[in-house]
Design a protein around this motif. Structure first.
Motif, PDB file in Angstrom:
ATOM      1  N   HIS A   7       0.834  -1.203   0.000  1.00 61.82           N
ATOM      2  CA  HIS A   7       0.000   0.000   0.000  1.00 61.82           C
ATOM      3  C   HIS A   7       0.869   1.253   0.000  1.00 61.82           C
ATOM      4  CE1 HIS A   7      -3.250   2.655   0.544  1.00 61.82           C
ATOM      5  NE2 HIS A   7      -3.740   2.257   1.693  1.00 61.82           N
TER       6      HIS A   7
ATOM      7  N   ALA B 279       6.268   1.899  -1.389  1.00 66.00           N
ATOM      8  CA  ALA B 279       7.163   1.715  -2.554  1.00 66.00           C
ATOM      9  C   ALA B 279       8.087   2.872  -2.941  1.00 66.00           C
ATOM     10  CB  ALA B 279       6.339   1.307  -3.774  1.00 66.00           C
TER      11      ALA B 279
ATOM     12  N   LEU C   5      14.564  -6.207 -16.010  1.00 67.77           N
ATOM     13  CA  LEU C   5      13.377  -6.832 -16.606  1.00 67.77           C
ATOM     14  C   LEU C   5      13.689  -8.250 -17.070  1.00 67.77           C
ATOM     15  CD1 LEU C   5      11.970  -3.717 -18.488  1.00 67.77           C
ATOM     16  CD2 LEU C   5      10.855  -4.951 -16.620  1.00 67.77           C
TER      17      LEU C   5
ATOM     18  N   HIS D  38      12.682  -8.891 -12.543  1.00 69.97           N
ATOM     19  CA  HIS D  38      12.382  -7.907 -11.493  1.00 69.97           C
ATOM     20  C   HIS D  38      11.289  -6.943 -11.942  1.00 69.97           C
ATOM     21  CE1 HIS D  38      16.325  -9.184  -9.933  1.00 69.97           C
ATOM     22  NE2 HIS D  38      15.808  -8.840  -8.765  1.00 69.97           N
ATOM     23  N   ARG D  39      10.602  -6.401 -10.967  1.00 66.64           N
ATOM     24  CA  ARG D  39       9.643  -5.336 -11.250  1.00 66.64           C
ATOM     25  C   ARG D  39      10.333  -3.988 -11.115  1.00 66.64           C
ATOM     26  NH1 ARG D  39       3.560  -6.887  -9.880  1.00 66.64           N
ATOM     27  NH2 ARG D  39       3.708  -8.983 -10.708  1.00 66.64           N
ATOM     28  N   LEU D  40       9.967  -3.064 -11.959  1.00 68.36           N
ATOM     29  CA  LEU D  40      10.536  -1.718 -11.846  1.00 68.36           C
ATOM     30  C   LEU D  40       9.673  -0.925 -10.879  1.00 68.36           C
ATOM     31  CD1 LEU D  40      11.334  -0.999 -15.606  1.00 68.36           C
ATOM     32  CD2 LEU D  40      12.712  -2.203 -13.886  1.00 68.36           C
ATOM     33  N   MET D  41      10.298  -0.488  -9.798  1.00 69.70           N
ATOM     34  CA  MET D  41       9.549   0.215  -8.746  1.00 69.70           C
ATOM     35  C   MET D  41       9.109   1.596  -9.245  1.00 69.70           C
ATOM     36  SD  MET D  41       9.191  -1.681  -6.208  1.00 69.70           S
ATOM     37  CE  MET D  41       9.316  -3.311  -6.857  1.00 69.70           C
TER      38      MET D  41
ATOM     39  N   PHE E  93       6.386   1.874 -11.180  1.00 70.50           N
ATOM     40  CA  PHE E  93       5.673   1.682 -12.449  1.00 70.50           C
ATOM     41  C   PHE E  93       4.619   0.595 -12.267  1.00 70.50           C
ATOM     42  CE2 PHE E  93       9.752   3.451 -13.261  1.00 70.50           C
ATOM     43  CZ  PHE E  93       9.462   4.480 -14.145  1.00 70.50           C
ATOM     44  N   GLY E  94       3.491   0.769 -12.974  1.00 69.42           N
ATOM     45  CA  GLY E  94       2.401  -0.196 -12.893  1.00 69.42           C
ATOM     46  C   GLY E  94       1.452   0.189 -11.776  1.00 69.42           C
TER      47      GLY E  94
ATOM     48  N   ARG F 161      -2.611  -1.173 -10.066  1.00 65.67           N
ATOM     49  CA  ARG F 161      -3.793  -2.031 -10.171  1.00 65.67           C
ATOM     50  C   ARG F 161      -4.953  -1.302 -10.845  1.00 65.67           C
ATOM     51  NH1 ARG F 161      -5.522  -6.350  -7.148  1.00 65.67           N
ATOM     52  NH2 ARG F 161      -3.445  -7.143  -7.527  1.00 65.67           N
TER      53      ARG F 161
ATOM     54  N   LEU G 237       9.090  -1.203 -20.576  1.00 68.08           N
ATOM     55  CA  LEU G 237       7.949  -1.980 -20.059  1.00 68.08           C
ATOM     56  C   LEU G 237       6.987  -2.322 -21.199  1.00 68.08           C
ATOM     57  CD1 LEU G 237       7.380  -0.146 -16.654  1.00 68.08           C
ATOM     58  CD2 LEU G 237       7.932  -2.580 -16.942  1.00 68.08           C
TER      59      LEU G 237
ATOM     60  N   LYS H 258       6.610  -6.108 -21.623  1.00 69.81           N
ATOM     61  CA  LYS H 258       5.287  -6.510 -21.118  1.00 69.81           C
ATOM     62  C   LYS H 258       4.209  -5.907 -22.021  1.00 69.81           C
ATOM     63  CE  LYS H 258       6.831  -8.610 -17.421  1.00 69.81           C
ATOM     64  NZ  LYS H 258       6.565 -10.016 -17.132  1.00 69.81           N
TER      65      LYS H 258
ATOM     66  N   ARG I 237       0.263  -4.696 -21.302  1.00 71.54           N
ATOM     67  CA  ARG I 237      -0.002  -4.578 -19.852  1.00 71.54           C
ATOM     68  C   ARG I 237      -0.242  -3.120 -19.428  1.00 71.54           C
ATOM     69  NH1 ARG I 237      -0.261  -9.471 -20.105  1.00 71.54           N
ATOM     70  NH2 ARG I 237       1.278 -10.947 -19.323  1.00 71.54           N
TER      71      ARG I 237
ATOM     72  N   LEU J 100       1.800  -0.624 -18.580  1.00 70.34           N
ATOM     73  CA  LEU J 100       2.517  -0.282 -17.339  1.00 70.34           C
ATOM     74  C   LEU J 100       3.099   1.130 -17.460  1.00 70.34           C
ATOM     75  CD1 LEU J 100       4.232  -3.752 -16.872  1.00 70.34           C
ATOM     76  CD2 LEU J 100       2.286  -2.841 -15.581  1.00 70.34           C
TER      77      LEU J 100
ATOM     78  N   ASN K 218       3.681   5.371 -11.808  1.00 67.32           N
ATOM     79  CA  ASN K 218       2.687   5.548 -10.740  1.00 67.32           C
ATOM     80  C   ASN K 218       3.124   6.652  -9.766  1.00 67.32           C
ATOM     81  OD1 ASN K 218       4.318   4.399  -8.624  1.00 67.32           O
ATOM     82  ND2 ASN K 218       3.782   2.346  -9.355  1.00 67.32           N
ATOM     83  N   VAL K 219       2.284   6.898  -8.780  1.00 66.87           N
ATOM     84  CA  VAL K 219       2.481   8.024  -7.852  1.00 66.87           C
ATOM     85  C   VAL K 219       3.830   7.956  -7.128  1.00 66.87           C
ATOM     86  CG1 VAL K 219       1.285   6.826  -5.957  1.00 66.87           C
ATOM     87  CG2 VAL K 219       1.354   9.307  -5.962  1.00 66.87           C
TER      88      VAL K 219
HETATM   89  N1  ACO Z   1       7.761  -3.873 -13.572  1.00 67.73           N
HETATM   90  C1  ACO Z   1       7.785  -4.958 -14.367  1.00 67.73           C
HETATM   91  N2  ACO Z   1       6.716  -5.717 -14.621  1.00 67.73           N
HETATM   92  C2  ACO Z   1       5.563  -5.373 -14.033  1.00 67.73           C
HETATM   93  C3  ACO Z   1       5.458  -4.248 -13.193  1.00 67.73           C
HETATM   94  C4  ACO Z   1       6.618  -3.476 -12.969  1.00 67.73           C
HETATM   95  N3  ACO Z   1       6.605  -2.395 -12.185  1.00 67.73           N
HETATM   96  N4  ACO Z   1       4.186  -4.136 -12.747  1.00 67.73           N
HETATM   97  C5  ACO Z   1       3.505  -5.171 -13.288  1.00 67.73           C
HETATM   98  N5  ACO Z   1       4.346  -5.908 -14.064  1.00 67.73           N
HETATM   99  C6  ACO Z   1       3.993  -7.078 -14.857  1.00 67.73           C
HETATM  100  C7  ACO Z   1       3.849  -8.314 -14.001  1.00 67.73           C
HETATM  101  O1  ACO Z   1       5.082  -8.992 -13.866  1.00 67.73           O
HETATM  102  C8  ACO Z   1       2.846  -9.104 -14.808  1.00 67.73           C
HETATM  103  O2  ACO Z   1       3.510  -9.684 -15.903  1.00 67.73           O
HETATM  104  P1  ACO Z   1       3.103 -11.159 -16.410  1.00 67.73           P
HETATM  105  O3  ACO Z   1       1.625 -11.103 -16.685  1.00 67.73           O
HETATM  106  O4  ACO Z   1       3.949 -11.355 -17.611  1.00 67.73           O
HETATM  107  O5  ACO Z   1       3.414 -12.084 -15.271  1.00 67.73           O
HETATM  108  C9  ACO Z   1       1.920  -8.033 -15.368  1.00 67.73           C
HETATM  109  O6  ACO Z   1       2.708  -6.836 -15.442  1.00 67.73           O
HETATM  110  C10 ACO Z   1       0.694  -7.760 -14.516  1.00 67.73           C
HETATM  111  O7  ACO Z   1       1.119  -7.655 -13.165  1.00 67.73           O
HETATM  112  P2  ACO Z   1       0.147  -7.747 -11.908  1.00 67.73           P
HETATM  113  O8  ACO Z   1       0.965  -7.999 -10.696  1.00 67.73           O
HETATM  114  O9  ACO Z   1      -0.985  -8.661 -12.183  1.00 67.73           O
HETATM  115  O10 ACO Z   1      -0.451  -6.315 -11.892  1.00 67.73           O
HETATM  116  P3  ACO Z   1      -1.088  -5.630 -10.650  1.00 67.73           P
HETATM  117  O11 ACO Z   1      -2.119  -4.740 -11.191  1.00 67.73           O
HETATM  118  O12 ACO Z   1      -1.519  -6.582  -9.621  1.00 67.73           O
HETATM  119  O13 ACO Z   1       0.157  -4.851 -10.054  1.00 67.73           O
HETATM  120  C11 ACO Z   1       1.477  -3.362  -8.869  1.00 67.73           C
HETATM  121  C12 ACO Z   1       0.139  -3.573  -9.592  1.00 67.73           C
HETATM  122  C13 ACO Z   1       1.536  -4.261  -7.630  1.00 67.73           C
HETATM  123  C14 ACO Z   1       1.550  -1.905  -8.425  1.00 67.73           C
HETATM  124  C15 ACO Z   1       2.624  -3.679  -9.852  1.00 67.73           C
HETATM  125  O14 ACO Z   1       2.519  -2.910 -11.018  1.00 67.73           O
HETATM  126  C16 ACO Z   1       3.993  -3.506  -9.208  1.00 67.73           C
HETATM  127  O15 ACO Z   1       4.469  -4.420  -8.514  1.00 67.73           O
HETATM  128  N6  ACO Z   1       4.660  -2.333  -9.414  1.00 67.73           N
HETATM  129  C17 ACO Z   1       5.941  -2.068  -8.812  1.00 67.73           C
HETATM  130  C18 ACO Z   1       5.791  -1.651  -7.361  1.00 67.73           C
HETATM  131  C19 ACO Z   1       5.198  -0.265  -7.208  1.00 67.73           C
HETATM  132  O16 ACO Z   1       5.575   0.682  -7.885  1.00 67.73           O
HETATM  133  N7  ACO Z   1       4.232  -0.148  -6.276  1.00 67.73           N
HETATM  134  C20 ACO Z   1       3.547   1.113  -5.970  1.00 67.73           C
HETATM  135  C21 ACO Z   1       2.202   1.163  -6.613  1.00 67.73           C
HETATM  136  S1  ACO Z   1       1.393   2.713  -6.350  1.00 67.73           S
HETATM  137  C22 ACO Z   1       0.558   2.562  -4.883  1.00 67.73           C
HETATM  138  O17 ACO Z   1       0.202   1.469  -4.516  1.00 67.73           O
HETATM  139  C23 ACO Z   1       0.278   3.738  -4.036  1.00 67.73           C
END
Ligand code: ACO
Length: 380
Positions: free
Chosen positions: A219, A222, A247, A251-254, A256-257, A259, A302, A306, A309, A311, A314-315
């Motif tokens: 929540h 990040a 990538l 790894h996930r890029l913090m 970005f992305g 829900r 991304l 991906k 997707r 992506l 984000n904030v």
């Molecule tokens: N970097 C790389 N790949 C990503 C990222 C990312 N930041 N975010 C999502 N993906 C990919 C996943 O690996 C997945 O790929 P796949 O289908 O090939 O396995 C696909 O995109 C979908 O991912 P989900 O986890 O289903 O997407 P979800 O909507 O649940 O995720 C989340 C949202 C948790 C924020 C995710 O984008 C993430 O982990 N981001 C990085 C952490 C981050 O920045 N968090 C802060 C969010 S803002 C807030 O909450 C206030």
């Protein structure tokens, strides 16, 4: 899994659990309205007090109303003696600032009539910055700086953290940040607060619970890693190989992305502009320019790695840059988020108290049925 023909929705995704006039979030269009006003129109213009007033009373205050509201909040900034004693007692324990905020938030009912929701709400908003700043200084071996009444809420928070008055650009940047995170639909912490007040419990209990929900890394946690990534990259030419390597190794890029948002998070837009103004005022744009380049490269990669997707930034990405530019260490990022979000939590609690019904969803039972009792001595 179903029970009584009701479908289980993991994470309650797609379930409407409340009605609100506080914020409208549309992840497809990238829209965020605060009580009807586009975020981009108010975040960088309003004081934090104005936004809190709006979130509580569903209207912007007049000049007189705002002046009164500010004065009342400012007068409540000092902490009760017991709260300060608690912060002093835990300062050497290494407890993270979010835990200290959760512990201290629970003391804020002291000396306030628990049935007076308005008095509790004012005390919570007024004292959250004082708690965070006092604990931060105490845990770094410094005496707390007493709040002053002649600075606005955002400026006073910076003053209490650092012991010096912020520049107008710094005060503006902090107010813009607090406004930007003040409310955001039925996120986990807001839902927690609404559930608690739906039982006719009190606002201090609701907000203490909300702090606990916000603390979780899914929540509120990040922005620190997003900033670490920019520092690790260090220079523009390293961005692409660094991000590709991340990538390719899964790894996930913090930063970005999201829900909900499938386009650029509107808060990233507002905070990116605020960061640009702040770094410009400081006269050193190097980190801002690097972050901008990292963002563009990350979004392009991304899309490549991906596809489909959506992506986007984000904030958290520009939160990190902005708060770092204000001189805040990463351990202060989530507590500072709470200093802003407490306004929205309370606004949504007021709605729940007025309109709400005890929140009591069902769960699907997935265990065994009609098991036979086995006496203790016969169990294996
Ligand atoms: N970097 C790389 N790949 C990503 C990222 C990312 N930041 N975010 C999502 N993906 C990919 C996943 O690996 C997945 O790929 P796949 O289908 O090939 O396995 C696909 O995109 C979908 O991912 P989900 O986890 O289903 O997407 P979800 O909507 O649940 O995720 C989340 C949202 C948790 C924020 C995710 O984008 C993430 O982990 N981001 C990085 C952490 C981050 O920045 N968090 C802060 C969010 S803002 C807030 O909450 C206030």
């Amino acid at each position: 899994m179903t029970t009584e023909n009701l479908a289980y929705k993991p994470g309650l995704e797609g379930v409407i659990a409340a009605e609100t006039r506080r914020s409208y979030v549309n992840g497809q269009t990238g829209t965020l309205l605060i009580a009807g006003y586009p975020l981009a129109d108010i975040a960088a213009r309003a004081t934090f007090e104005e936004v809190v007033y709006l979130l509580w009373l569903d209207k912007l205050p007049t000049a007189v109303e705002l002046d009164n509201f500010k004065k009342q909040l400012a007068a409540l900034r000092p902490l009760p003696a017991a709260t300060l004693t608690l912060l002093r007692a835990i300062a050497d324990s290494g407890v993270p600032a979010m835990d200290a905020l959760r512990m201290a938030a629970g003391t804020l009912s002291l000396g306030v009539d628990e049935t007076d929701a308005s008095a509790l709400a004012m005390a919570l908003v007024a004292r959250f910055p004082t708690i965070v700043a006092a604990y931060w200084r105490l845990s770094h071996g410094q005496e707390p700086v007493a709040p002053t009444t002649d600075l606005g809420h955002a400026a006073n928070y910076l003053y209490m953290l650092k012991g010096e008055r912020p520049s107008p650009a710094q005060a503006r940047a902090m107010a813009t940040y607090l406004n930007t995170v003040s409310d955001h639909g039925l996120n986990a912490s807001t839902f927690t607060a609404r559930v608690i007040v739906s039982t006719q419990s009190d606002l201090v209990s609701a907000i203490t619970g909300a702090v606990g929900a916000l603390k979780g890394p899914l929540h509120g946690g990040a922005p620190g890693p997003a900033l670490d990534m920019v520092f690790e990259i260090g220079q523009a030419e390293r961005a692409e190989p660094y991000l590709r390597e991340k990538l390719e190794s899964g790894h996930r890029l913090m930063g970005f992305g999201h829900r909900v948002y499938k386009v650029r998070d509107p808060r990233a837009e507002v905070l990116g502009a605020a960061a640009e103004s702040l770094y410009q005022a400081d006269g050193d744009m190097a980190l801002y320019e690097l972050a901008k380049y990292v963002e563009q490269t990350a979004v392009a990669l991304l899309a490549e790695y991906k596809p489909g997707r959506n992506l986007q930034t984000n904030v958290e990405f520009y939160t990190a840059l902005l708060l770092h530019g204000l001189g805040l260490e990463t351990a202060l990022f989530t507590p500072t988020f709470a200093v802003g979000r407490v306004g929205g939590w309370l606004g949504q609690c007021f709605e729940e108290m007025t309109n709400g019904r005890l929140i009591r969803p069902k769960e699907a039972y997935v265990g065994e049925m009609n098991r036979q009792w086995v006496p203790l001595e016969e169990r294996q």
